[in-house]
Design a protein around this motif. Sequence first.
Motif, PDB file in Angstrom:
ATOM      1  N   GLU A  48      -0.786  11.972   2.628  1.00  0.00           N
ATOM      2  CA  GLU A  48      -1.366  11.220   2.168  1.00  0.00           C
ATOM      3  C   GLU A  48      -0.424  10.666   0.903  1.00  0.00           C
ATOM      4  O   GLU A  48       0.491  11.469   0.466  1.00  0.00           O
ATOM      5  CB  GLU A  48      -2.821  11.693   1.518  1.00  0.00           C
ATOM      6  N   ASP A  49      -0.873   9.567   0.258  1.00  0.00           N
ATOM      7  CA  ASP A  49      -0.345   9.135  -0.757  1.00  0.00           C
ATOM      8  C   ASP A  49      -0.415  10.161  -2.121  1.00  0.00           C
ATOM      9  O   ASP A  49      -1.368  10.355  -2.114  1.00  0.00           O
ATOM     10  CB  ASP A  49      -0.755   7.565  -1.133  1.00  0.00           C
ATOM     11  N   GLU A  57       6.093   8.692  -4.089  1.00  0.00           N
ATOM     12  CA  GLU A  57       5.733  10.049  -3.603  1.00  0.00           C
ATOM     13  C   GLU A  57       4.685   9.931  -2.709  1.00  0.00           C
ATOM     14  O   GLU A  57       3.801   9.227  -2.921  1.00  0.00           O
ATOM     15  CB  GLU A  57       5.650  11.048  -4.746  1.00  0.00           C
ATOM     16  N   ILE A  58       4.853  10.792  -1.619  1.00  0.00           N
ATOM     17  CA  ILE A  58       3.838  11.036  -0.651  1.00  0.00           C
ATOM     18  C   ILE A  58       3.701  12.524  -0.457  1.00  0.00           C
ATOM     19  O   ILE A  58       4.750  13.362  -0.542  1.00  0.00           O
ATOM     20  CB  ILE A  58       4.265  10.580   0.676  1.00  0.00           C
ATOM     21  N   GLU A 121       5.595   0.571   2.018  1.00  0.00           N
ATOM     22  CA  GLU A 121       6.358   0.864   3.325  1.00  0.00           C
ATOM     23  C   GLU A 121       5.459   1.915   4.106  1.00  0.00           C
ATOM     24  O   GLU A 121       4.917   2.883   3.631  1.00  0.00           O
ATOM     25  CB  GLU A 121       7.589   1.226   3.364  1.00  0.00           C
ATOM     26  N   PRO A 122       5.345   1.822   5.581  1.00  0.00           N
ATOM     27  CA  PRO A 122       4.683   2.797   6.449  1.00  0.00           C
ATOM     28  C   PRO A 122       5.448   3.968   6.346  1.00  0.00           C
ATOM     29  O   PRO A 122       6.793   3.842   6.725  1.00  0.00           O
ATOM     30  CB  PRO A 122       3.969   2.203   7.553  1.00  0.00           C
ATOM     31  N   TYR A 147       0.953   5.147   3.536  1.00  0.00           N
ATOM     32  CA  TYR A 147       1.603   4.038   2.429  1.00  0.00           C
ATOM     33  C   TYR A 147       1.423   5.007   1.104  1.00  0.00           C
ATOM     34  O   TYR A 147       0.749   5.355   0.586  1.00  0.00           O
ATOM     35  CB  TYR A 147       0.896   2.794   2.424  1.00  0.00           C
ATOM     36  N   SER A 148       2.889   4.544   0.402  1.00  0.00           N
ATOM     37  CA  SER A 148       2.814   5.232  -0.925  1.00  0.00           C
ATOM     38  C   SER A 148       2.207   3.974  -1.899  1.00  0.00           C
ATOM     39  O   SER A 148       2.547   2.872  -1.762  1.00  0.00           O
ATOM     40  CB  SER A 148       3.931   5.764  -1.623  1.00  0.00           C
ATOM     41  N   THR A 149       1.455   4.368  -2.734  1.00  0.00           N
ATOM     42  CA  THR A 149       1.001   3.226  -3.599  1.00  0.00           C
ATOM     43  C   THR A 149       0.965   3.498  -4.975  1.00  0.00           C
ATOM     44  O   THR A 149       1.307   4.692  -5.318  1.00  0.00           O
ATOM     45  CB  THR A 149      -0.615   2.881  -3.484  1.00  0.00           C
TER      46      THR A 149
END
Lengths: 405, 601
Positions: A48-49, A57-58, A121-122, A147-149
Amino acid sequence: MERTQELLMVLCVICLLPISAVGQEVDTDAGEAGDPASLRAPTEISAEDHPWDGGEEIELTFSLSPDDPKDLTSDDLVTYVVSRAGEYGGLYSEVALVVPTAEDYEQGHIVYTVQNSERGEPYFFRVQATTLDGRTSPYAETTEAVYSTREWFAGHRTWLAIVTALISGAVITFILLARAGIQLKIRKIAGLEAVSEAVGRATEMGRSCLFVPGVQDMKDIQTIAAITILARVARTAAEYEARVEVPTARSLVMTAARETIEGSYLSAGRPDAYNEDLIYYVTDEQFGYVAYLSGMMVREKPAACFYMGSFFAESLILAETGNSIGAIQIAGTAQPAQLPFFVAACDYTLIGEELFAASAYLSGSSEELGSLKGQDFGKLIVAVGIIVGCLIATYHELVNNGFFG
Amino acid sequence: MISVDTNNINVILATDCGSTTTKAILIEKIDGHYRQTFRGEAPTTVEEPAADVTMGVVNAVTEVGELANRRLIDDNGNIIRPATDGEGCDIYISTSSAGGGLQMMVAGVVREMTAASAKRAALGAGAIVMDVIASNDKRLPHEQIQRIRELRPDMILISGGTDGGTTTHVVKIAELVAPAKPQPRFGGEYRMPVIYAGNQDAAPLVERTFDDSIDLSVVPNLRPVLERENLGPARDRIHDLFLEHVMAHAPGYEKLMEWTDAPIMPTPGAVGNILQTIAEQQNINAVGVDIGGATTDVFSVFDKTFNRTVSANLGMSYSISNVCAEATMPTILQWVHLEMDERELRNRVKNKMIRPTTIPQTLEALIFEQAVAREALRLAYIQHKEFATTLQGVQQQRTVGDTFSQQTGGQTIVDNMALDLLVASGGVLSHAPRMQQTAAMLIDAFEPEGITTLAKDSIFMMPHLGVLAQVHKQAALEVFEKDCLIYLGTCVAPRGQGKPGKPCFQFSLEGDGINEQGNITVGDLRCIPFASGVRAKLRVEPARGFDMGAGPGTAVEREVKGGEVGVVLDGRGRPLQLPENREQCRKSIEQWVQALGLYPD
């Protein structure tokens, strides 16, 4: 033959189906339990983000392999290879080799933050357990894109925000206190207190005061600070009816110095005594400038020499020459390498930040005094932080080394 | 100075012509030692109707003669010399502060440098400095000229510039004095004496600036280089001019000068002289104070450097209101242990303003007066500390070790820890009903640190001895030691502060007939009676954070003198801080009053 191939394909698809269908699940059937030659994959994996970050970062969470001995000293130490791809089943690239910690063993799972992700980006991840002797597990992989947000606040900088708030708050508070008429105590800076003494010496001896505003241009903050101090020197000289000579190494500095000194003479009520010819440009060349100054000092023997601003190799040449002619010398620079020379050869030295504090010290304005006090508060926090950090680190090190038994 | 065969001097007569009274003392050689034997006092007669200072002198000397059963004045009204059996004296000397003493104006280029040196020279010579003119005194030339016109000093001292230094500034100062044409205080016909003690290169230019209305004397520069002061020549010239001009024009002084065997000295100059002699002879640091009705003089000798200040508006009668204004009423009230409110204190001040020369008639009035005296002395000492400084404008020698401890020039040289002897004189101190009161006032106002001997001038004899020291040093020192000073005792006070009740120091006192030891806690004050003339070994071991001069917590040992009060062990800490709360403060003061037995119960 074709029929057999089709059958094999179908069987393969059937075998893979549970993973893709469940999404973020794992092929746990691969590898047999108790089989020393095989290694089972981590049973759970999710991504998860990472919250409160800039979108790079993820956070990947996966369970330990059931075959992990959960012992860092074991010969069968299991490490985990984390790979990442832009599409499911695409080209995975290795991003990290994660060695579990004792804490991970205790929790039964590993949380790993994957860095350098591109915002929006996925990403798909997979994890493979490996041992030192080369055994590998099947992959545990995510099936849904993560996706990182970017969030509006970077959580890992919370402390910075607190410190900033404290320092800014202190600056604002001190400014308000100063405006309210509360006296803010600032320790005496000997170098600034001695300005009148140095100018007085020049007056009694019937000689001039020499002011050297460093070798840098007006863009240098030290030169700006030097010009502030020049204003004070010039004002004192105007009151004492003494002469201030300012040779500069930059034409812009000359212009600024002229304007400053003219203002000082005006505020001292002696505009008639101002002589702009005493503030002049010499050369941009560092050693050409120094040679001129040294020669002039030996010839004219000024009774007070001020070196304020940015100095390099010339600091000791100037200070030694001034000392040899018996002048009272006051220096100030933020160049740490030059400070020892100035301290040893000059009568008074403004050390580092004292040069910048001079402006507030001299003006006495509530805004400047308040911000000076606020900055001091910030330095106090940093100093306390360093001391506490050192103590904790030392204690931690001693505990780890069994110092306390 | 006259040359006298000191072996043949057996009887010395000395007078001090003050503004109000003329005091005469007789010093006689008894069993090979000089002792002060008799004292007489008579009103000064410098003003009308007598207008002859010698009349007061004759009256005072006659009284001494009657007491000593010795004829000192002949039938013509002259002092009989030399001494024979039962008649006359061998030498006669005198000081004078009548008619306001010597009043001077000084000028220099930079206020903190040559002007400060000029002020030191004038004060050291016993003058009252009326104003200091300097290039940086922030006054415009016309204001400076106006001020010089208004002052009417007895003489002017001009300094400025090092030798080979500025001439412009010095000539500018002369150009301020010349058009002002200052008029002398006495004698309309004589020319204003001006002493020039500045840059020698500028002397011809200065001479050219003045016309015949000025009597200019050029003496060596009092600051030839900024690193050194040379005050001697200027001081000597001030003394000469004091005699030639000021004294010669004061009523009767011409005759008095003929009588004396040594030049008449201004009274404060003579006091400074004896203090300097004692400090030099015994190799000690000393502070002397003379608190008067209008002014307070503080003299100090630290590391052989003499300084004197006159606090013109700090005194116990005419200046009492100024003391109260400067110190503030609540601060004065802090020293009063009785229930006394600010209103009552104000009423007492007003009464004293109306009748300045009255002396306290009740215990309350005495306590109030001694509270004011503490503050007057404290303020005068602060002014003295600010004036007695190292020279300014001197090049400093530094090492990298000085990075964080740079000190500017002009730091005070007064160090209470290095102080060995504190001498008190002046009505409120000398005439306090109990010696403990004098000691307490000195300790509270001056806050001596370490081990300090306290003494008081018994009958204000220091001026006489100051001028005697110039003629017969041995006689002056003997009388000073045996008759002039009344030793009050020794004050023991460590530097540092702590919480009340915590340990401050341990002490042991061993000597002839005395063997005391104990602990003093913070806030305690204790007095151990210890007879005058007896010496004992004192060992003090300060607690952590307290310093007796050898460093925090380090013990010191010293031989101490007894006195009328004894050894005062002061654990109140330095700097001395009184509780802010009035009630707590009152209780603390009451406790200290009880400890020293200052007032009757």
